[in-house]
Design a protein around this motif. Structure first.
Motif, short mmCIF file in Angstrom:
data_model
loop_
_atom_site.label_atom_id
_atom_site.label_comp_id
_atom_site.label_asym_id
_atom_site.label_seq_id
_atom_site.Cartn_x
_atom_site.Cartn_y
_atom_site.Cartn_z
N ILE A 7 -5.24 -4.74 -5.81
CA ILE A 7 -6.21 -2.78 -5.26
C ILE A 7 -5.66 -1.33 -4.74
O ILE A 7 -5.85 -0.89 -5.15
N VAL A 8 -4.31 -1.77 -5.24
CA VAL A 8 -3.45 -0.85 -4.59
C VAL A 8 -3.89 0.29 -6.17
O VAL A 8 -3.41 0.84 -5.97
N ARG A 28 -7.94 5.25 -9.82
CA ARG A 28 -8.68 5.76 -9.54
C ARG A 28 -8.69 7.24 -8.74
O ARG A 28 -9.65 8.59 -9.61
N GLN A 29 -7.92 7.52 -8.14
CA GLN A 29 -7.80 7.83 -7.63
C GLN A 29 -6.78 9.50 -8.53
O GLN A 29 -7.27 10.90 -8.61
N PHE A 73 -5.30 -0.51 -8.39
CA PHE A 73 -7.14 0.58 -9.02
C PHE A 73 -6.97 1.83 -8.42
O PHE A 73 -7.80 2.44 -8.85
N VAL A 74 -6.85 1.43 -6.60
CA VAL A 74 -7.27 2.37 -5.87
C VAL A 74 -6.42 3.86 -6.13
O VAL A 74 -7.20 5.37 -6.74
N ARG A 75 -5.33 3.68 -6.62
CA ARG A 75 -4.47 4.73 -7.06
C ARG A 75 -4.60 5.19 -8.71
O ARG A 75 -4.48 6.48 -8.80
N PRO A 94 1.08 -1.38 -0.03
CA PRO A 94 0.05 0.47 0.18
C PRO A 94 1.27 0.86 -0.03
O PRO A 94 0.22 1.97 -0.35
N SER A 154 -4.65 -3.13 -13.88
CA SER A 154 -4.38 -3.37 -12.55
C SER A 154 -4.15 -4.99 -12.32
O SER A 154 -3.30 -5.65 -12.13
#
Length: 437
Positions: free
Chosen positions: A124-125, A131-132, A127-129, A86, A150
Motif C-alpha cells: 500500500i505504501v 502514485r503521488q 503504491f500510494v507513494r 507508512p 508495488s
C-alpha cells in the motif's frame, strides 16, 4: 558427556535473555544500525508530517532500537515495523524482524499473519507513494508499472527473510532434537553399562559362592573322615597293629581323593581365570563399557564350566567310607534307580555327604539311616541319626556352620525343598526333595 545436553546448557553465559555473549553483541549492533537508519529517515518524515525534526529523529531512533529485543519479543518488533511502514522508515527493522519471527518457535499461523500484514503494508505504501510521485510529475511511467513495482517490492522485502527464517528455525529445531536424542542415547548406554557391571558383579558373587560351596563339600567330608580315621589310628596303634595299618591306608586314600578333587576344581578355575578381563573404568566411553562387560560375562559363562560332580552311583561308596570310619550306617533305596540330570545327582550326593559329615562331627558313634526314594517326578533323600551313644571316638572336629546353609542353597537352586532339625528321640534329621528335571 559430550558437548551436547547438560554441557551445552552450562555453556550459556550471555546477559539477560541471550544464550551467548556474541548473540548479545550482534543484536546490539543490529539495533544500533537500525536506530541510525530510522533516525536519518525520521528527518523527511518530520518535514512531511509538519513536526519538529528532533521529534522525528527521536521517533526513528526509538523505533529502530526495538530490534534489540528481537529474540525475546519478535512479534513486538514486527508490529513496530508495520507501524512505521507508512513513515517510509524501518527497512532493516522489517527485514530482521520478519527473519527473527520466522525463525522462532511461534505457530505458523501467527508468522503467516504478521508477514502478510507487513507485505500488505509495504504494498500500500509503495503504491500510494508511486502514485503521488506520478501525480507531481517526478516520475513518468506507465500505469501498469505502479502495481507491478508495488507487488515486487512487497514480496522482495517480506518473502526472503521469512523463508530464510523458516529454514534456520527448522534446522535449529532439528539440531536440538538430534542433540536431545544423542543425550538420551548416551544416558541409556551409561545405564546399560552400569547394569552390565552389576550383572557381572552378581555373576562373580554367585561363582564365588558356588566355589566356596564346592570347596566346603570336597574338603569337609574328606578331611572329616581323615580326622576320624587318624583318631582311631591313634587309639589302636599299639593294641591292634593290623587295624592301625588299615586305618592308615584309609587316611591315605581319603587324602589322595581330596587332592584329586581339589586339583580338578583348581584346574577349571585357572582355565576360567585366563578369560576374565578387568572391568573397564566407568570414565571411559559408555558403549565400550557395555561391550567389555558383556564380553566378560559371556566369557565367564562359556569358560567357567562347573567341575564334573559326583553321581548317585557313588552313594554306596560314600556310605562305605563312613562305615569304615566306625559309623553304623543303614542304606535303603526305594523305587527304581534311574539316571537324572548331572546337577540333580550331584546335589543329592552332596546332601547325603554333608549330612554324614555332620554326623561325624556332632554325633560320633550314633547309628545313622540313609534313605533314597526314586519317585516319578522327583528324588527324595533323608539322613537321620540316633542320639550319640558316646561310644564312638570323639575327634573334636570343628564346625563352621556352613554345611546346612550350603545344602539348602543347592536344593533351593534346583527348585527343591530342604528341611532339617532335631528329632523327638534326640537325634537329627536332614530331608530334601529335588525335582527330577
Amino acid at each position: 558427556m559430550t558437548t551436547t545436553g547438560e554441557d551445552h546448557v552450562t555453556a550459556r553465559g550471555g546477559p539477560w535473555w541471550w544464550e551467548r555473549r556474541r548473540s548479545a553483541v550482534l543484536d546490539v549492533g543490529l539495533a544500533a544500525v537500525s536506530a541510525l537508519e530510522c533516525g536519518v529517515e525520521g528527518v523527511p518524515f518530520a518535514w512531511e508530517a509538519g513536526i519538529p525534526v528532533a521529534v522525528g529523529v527521536l521517533f526513528g531512533l526509538a523505533a529502530g532500537a526495538v530490534l534489540l529485543v528481537r529474540r525475546r519479543w519478535p512479534i513486538a518488533v514486527v508490529l513496530v515495523a508495520i507501524a512505521v511502514t507508512p513513515a517510509a522508515m524501518g527497512f532493516l527493522l522489517g527485514i530482521v524482524g520478519l527473519y527473527s519471527l520466522a525463525a522462532s518457535d511461534l505457530p505458523r499461523r501467527i508468522i503467516g499473519s504478521l508477514a502478510g500484514m507487513q507485505s500488505v503494508g509495504v504494498l500500500i505504501v509503495m503504491f500510494v507513494r508511486m502514485r503521488q510521485d506520478i501525480a507531481r510529475g517526478d516520475v513518468e511511467v506507465g500505469d501498469w508499472l505502479v502495481p507491478f513495482a508495488s507487488v515486487t517490492m512487497a514480496l522482495g522485502v517480506t518473502a526472503p527473510p521469512v523463508l530464510l527464517g523458516l529454514y534456520v528455525g527448522a534446522r535449529r529445531r532439528l539440531m536440538e532434537s538430534l542433540r536431545e536424542r544423542a543425550d538420551s542415547l548416551e544416558r541409556e548406554l551409561q545405564l546399560l553399562a552400569e547394569r552390565a557391571e552389576e550383572r557381572a558383579e552378581w555373576a562373580r558373587n554367585e561363582e564365588r559362592t558356588r566355589i566356596a560351596r564346592e570347596m566346603h563339600d570336597v574338603v569337609a567330608h574328606r578331611v572329616s573322615l581323615m580326622v576320624v580315621h587318624a583318631a582311631a589310628l591313634q587309639a589302636v596303634a599299639r593294641k591292634d597293629p593290623e587295624k592301625a595299618v588299615r586305618n592308615a591306608a584309609l587316611v591315605g586314600d581319603m587324602g589322595r581323593q581330596a587332592l584329586t578333587e581339589l586339583r580338578e576344581m583348581l584346574g577349571v578355575l585357572r582355565a576360567g581365570g585366563d578369560a576374565v578381563r578387568p572391568r573397564p573404568k566407568r570414565s571411559s566411553v559408555p558403549l565400550a563399557a557395555v561391550g567389555a562387560a558383556a564380553a566378560a560375562a559371556a566369557s565367564r559363562v562359556a569358560v567357567e564350566e562347573p567341575v564334573e560332580g559326583p553321581s548317585l552311583a557313588e552313594i554306596d561308596e560314600l556310605v562305605g567310607q563312613s562305615a569304615a570310619a566306625g559309623m553304623v550306617v543303614d542304606l535303603s533305596v526305594e523305587g527304581e534307580c534311574r539316571s537324572y540330570a548331572p546337577e540333580v545327582e550331584a546335589t543329592a550326593y552332596r546332601v547325603v555327604q554333608e549330612a554324614l559329615t555332620n554326623v561325624h562331627k556332632h554325633a560320633a558313634g550314633a547309628k545313622t539311616y540313609v534313605r533314597l526314594a526314586h519317585r516319578v517326578s522327583e528324588i527324595a533323600m533323608q539322613v537321620e541319626n540316633e542320639p550319640p551313644s558316646g561310644v564312638g571316638s570323639s575327634a573334636g572336629l570343628p564346625s563352621g556352620g556352613n554345611g546346612l546353609v550350603g545344602m539348602r542353597e543347592r536344593v533351593s537352586a534346583l527348585g527343591g525343598v530342604f528341611v532339617s532339625g532335631p528329632t523327638d528321640a534326640g537325634g537329627f534329621r536332614v530331608s530334601a526333595v529335588i525335582p527330577a528335571s
